[in-house]
Scaffold this motif. Structure first.
Motif, short mmCIF file in Angstrom:
data_model
loop_
_atom_site.label_atom_id
_atom_site.label_comp_id
_atom_site.label_asym_id
_atom_site.label_seq_id
_atom_site.Cartn_x
_atom_site.Cartn_y
_atom_site.Cartn_z
N ALA A 104 0.92 -1.17 0.01
CA ALA A 104 0.09 -0.08 0.18
C ALA A 104 0.82 1.34 -0.04
CB ALA A 104 -0.79 -0.03 1.22
N MET A 105 2.00 1.07 0.59
CA MET A 105 2.61 2.36 0.69
C MET A 105 3.79 2.68 -0.48
SD MET A 105 5.85 1.27 3.18
CE MET A 105 7.39 2.02 2.51
N THR A 106 3.61 1.77 -1.67
CA THR A 106 4.28 1.88 -2.84
C THR A 106 3.51 2.06 -4.20
OG1 THR A 106 4.23 -0.59 -3.53
CG2 THR A 106 5.94 0.08 -1.82
N PRO A 107 4.06 2.64 -4.96
CA PRO A 107 3.11 2.86 -6.49
C PRO A 107 2.59 1.59 -7.02
CG PRO A 107 5.18 4.41 -6.44
CD PRO A 107 5.20 3.29 -5.33
N HIS A 108 3.20 0.46 -6.58
CA HIS A 108 3.03 -0.75 -7.08
C HIS A 108 1.31 -1.00 -6.75
CE1 HIS A 108 7.01 -1.42 -8.14
NE2 HIS A 108 7.38 -1.88 -6.64
N LEU A 109 0.83 -0.71 -5.74
CA LEU A 109 -0.42 -0.70 -5.46
C LEU A 109 -1.66 -0.13 -6.49
CD1 LEU A 109 -2.95 -1.56 -3.23
CD2 LEU A 109 -2.85 0.84 -2.47
N TYR A 110 -1.09 0.76 -7.16
CA TYR A 110 -1.92 1.41 -8.16
C TYR A 110 -1.42 0.94 -9.59
CZ TYR A 110 -3.18 4.24 -4.44
OH TYR A 110 -3.56 4.67 -3.17
N ARG A 111 -0.30 0.46 -9.90
CA ARG A 111 0.20 -0.01 -11.17
C ARG A 111 -0.14 -1.39 -11.28
NH1 ARG A 111 6.22 2.33 -10.43
NH2 ARG A 111 5.92 4.48 -10.57
N ALA A 112 -0.32 -2.15 -10.32
CA ALA A 112 -0.61 -3.74 -10.70
C ALA A 112 -2.12 -3.80 -10.98
CB ALA A 112 -0.30 -4.39 -9.22
N ARG A 113 -2.31 -4.95 -11.96
CA ARG A 113 -3.44 -5.56 -12.20
C ARG A 113 -4.37 -5.96 -10.97
NH1 ARG A 113 -2.23 -8.51 -17.88
NH2 ARG A 113 -1.83 -10.14 -16.19
N ALA A 114 -5.55 -6.23 -11.06
CA ALA A 114 -6.30 -6.97 -9.87
C ALA A 114 -5.85 -8.28 -9.62
CB ALA A 114 -7.68 -6.78 -10.33
N ASP A 115 -5.55 -9.02 -10.77
CA ASP A 115 -4.87 -10.21 -10.44
C ASP A 115 -3.71 -10.35 -9.78
OD1 ASP A 115 -3.73 -9.35 -12.60
OD2 ASP A 115 -3.64 -11.44 -13.71
N GLY A 116 -2.77 -9.65 -9.99
CA GLY A 116 -1.42 -9.44 -9.45
C GLY A 116 -1.73 -9.00 -8.06
N LYS A 117 -2.59 -7.84 -7.84
CA LYS A 117 -2.68 -7.47 -6.24
C LYS A 117 -3.41 -8.67 -5.53
CE LYS A 117 -4.98 -3.65 -7.45
NZ LYS A 117 -5.45 -2.52 -7.33
N ALA A 118 -4.18 -9.50 -6.19
CA ALA A 118 -5.04 -10.55 -5.44
C ALA A 118 -3.99 -11.61 -4.94
CB ALA A 118 -5.80 -11.26 -6.18
N ARG A 119 -2.76 -11.81 -5.74
CA ARG A 119 -1.90 -12.75 -5.46
C ARG A 119 -1.12 -12.45 -4.12
NH1 ARG A 119 -1.36 -13.23 -10.97
NH2 ARG A 119 0.39 -11.77 -11.16
N ALA A 120 -0.73 -10.91 -4.26
CA ALA A 120 -0.10 -10.52 -2.98
C ALA A 120 -1.00 -10.47 -2.03
CB ALA A 120 0.38 -9.15 -3.29
N GLU A 121 -2.22 -10.07 -2.02
CA GLU A 121 -2.87 -10.35 -0.74
C GLU A 121 -3.29 -11.48 0.03
OE1 GLU A 121 -6.56 -8.45 -2.39
OE2 GLU A 121 -5.91 -6.49 -2.36
N ALA A 122 -2.91 -12.78 -0.91
CA ALA A 122 -3.07 -14.08 -0.43
C ALA A 122 -1.95 -14.66 0.15
CB ALA A 122 -3.46 -15.20 -1.52
N LEU A 123 -0.57 -13.52 0.33
CA LEU A 123 0.64 -14.29 1.04
C LEU A 123 0.41 -13.86 2.42
CD1 LEU A 123 3.09 -12.24 -1.28
CD2 LEU A 123 2.52 -14.70 -1.17
N ASP A 124 0.64 -14.89 3.28
CA ASP A 124 0.98 -14.88 4.69
C ASP A 124 2.24 -14.55 5.01
OD1 ASP A 124 -1.74 -15.61 5.44
OD2 ASP A 124 -1.17 -17.81 5.00
N SER A 125 3.33 -14.92 4.26
CA SER A 125 4.73 -14.60 4.64
C SER A 125 5.42 -14.22 3.36
CB SER A 125 5.37 -15.45 5.39
OG SER A 125 5.58 -16.74 4.44
#
Length: 288
Positions: free
Chosen positions: A244-265
């Motif tokens: 959330a603190m990087t520009p990647h939050l807005y540059r990434a597509r929905a599927d990419g953000k979903a993969r990141a949101e599923a990470l536990d570590s």
């Protein structure tokens, strides 16, 4: 580090010096800017905004504050402080601007490392009112916090010993203007491997990094430090704050953000390039 309030402010409308009168700052032409109850000054006129609410959002600022307070980027702040201490020599008082200060983490860390026998006048500016608000809430005594753009710094010319530009948007002509002759510019940019593992998860392919190591006009290169290490984020909240603190939050597509949101570590590489530059003396023109 005895702190003296930074007073070399200028009006963002006409460039005239500002003078404090109780809870406001005024220039000779009658322009007035109130001090917010949290202690910061808003010096970004409406006509100079490019959007209604420019800069980082309230959510981005909150995520960055939580993440940085946990010390994940402390080696970077230590490298910045070392570059400043090496380059400032004996300036007293020491006047320093963090241009694009965010919520003020790096400037506060620097302040804690400066010599006790040196007076300091510190100022941080950011175009995001949310960032400056958060900075002022954490420290309204030792640092002057202002909402302002790097493209129009509300600072008198030739007054600063040091300018910090950290993961931001440098405006070298303005940095050159506000720095004293021989003043120090410390710039931090992401290295080629910065957050590589996170980027590999959220993007289908990685673009080659832009080369930001050119020496700005009017400056000479002093030193370059590369800070590289790995950090492990072992909970979903820290991973989401990093995203959330990087520009990647807005540059990434929905599927990419979903993969990141599923990470536990996540174990991720930190790669930062710290460059130090010195403002050169202006060349004398030949006469005759």
């Amino acid at each position: 580090m005895p702190s003296i309030p930074f007073t070399a402010l200028t009006c963002p409308l006409d460039g005239e010096p500002l003078n404090q009168q109780e809870s406001s700052w005024r220039c000779a032409n009658g322009h007035s800017f109130d001090v917010a109850r949290q202690g910061y000054i808003h010096l970004l006129p409406v006509q100079k905004k490019k959007s209604r609410d420019p800069g980082d959002s309230k959510e981005m600022v909150a995520a960055r504050q939580r993440f940085l307070q946990k010390g994940f980027y402390r080696p970077i702040s230590e490298g910045i402080s070392e570059a400043v201490r090496t380059g400032i020599e004996s300036a007293n008082p020491f006047r320093c601007l963090d241009a694009g200060c965010g919520e003020g983490y790096y400037l506060r860390q620097l302040a804690q490392t400066l010599p006790d026998d040196r007076d300091c006048e510190l100022i941080g500016n950011d175009i995001s009112k949310w960032a400056v608000l958060k900075a002022a809430q954490q420290d309204r005594r030792a640092v002057r916090w202002v909402v302002a753009s790097n493209a129009n710094l509300p600072v008198e010319s030739d007054t600063l010993d040091c300018v910090l530009s950290l993961f931001g948007f440098p405006v070298y002509s303005e940095f050159y203007r506000v720095l004293k002759e021989g003043g120090l510019l410390v710039q931090v940019d992401a290295g080629p491997d910065h957050l590589r593992e996170l980027r590999e998860i959220i993007y289908p392919e990685l673009k080659p990094p832009a080369d930001k190591r050119a020496v700005p006009a009017g400056f000479e290169s002093l030193d370059e430090i590369r800070v590289t290490y790995q950090m492990t984020l072992d909970n979903r909240e820290d991973i989401q704050d990093l995203l959330a603190m990087t520009p990647h939050l807005y540059r990434a597509r929905a599927d990419g953000k979903a993969r990141a949101e599923a990470l536990d570590s996540l174990t991720v590489t930190v790669d930062a390039v710290i460059q130090a530059f010195r403002k050169k003396e202006p060349k004398m023109q030949a006469v005759g």
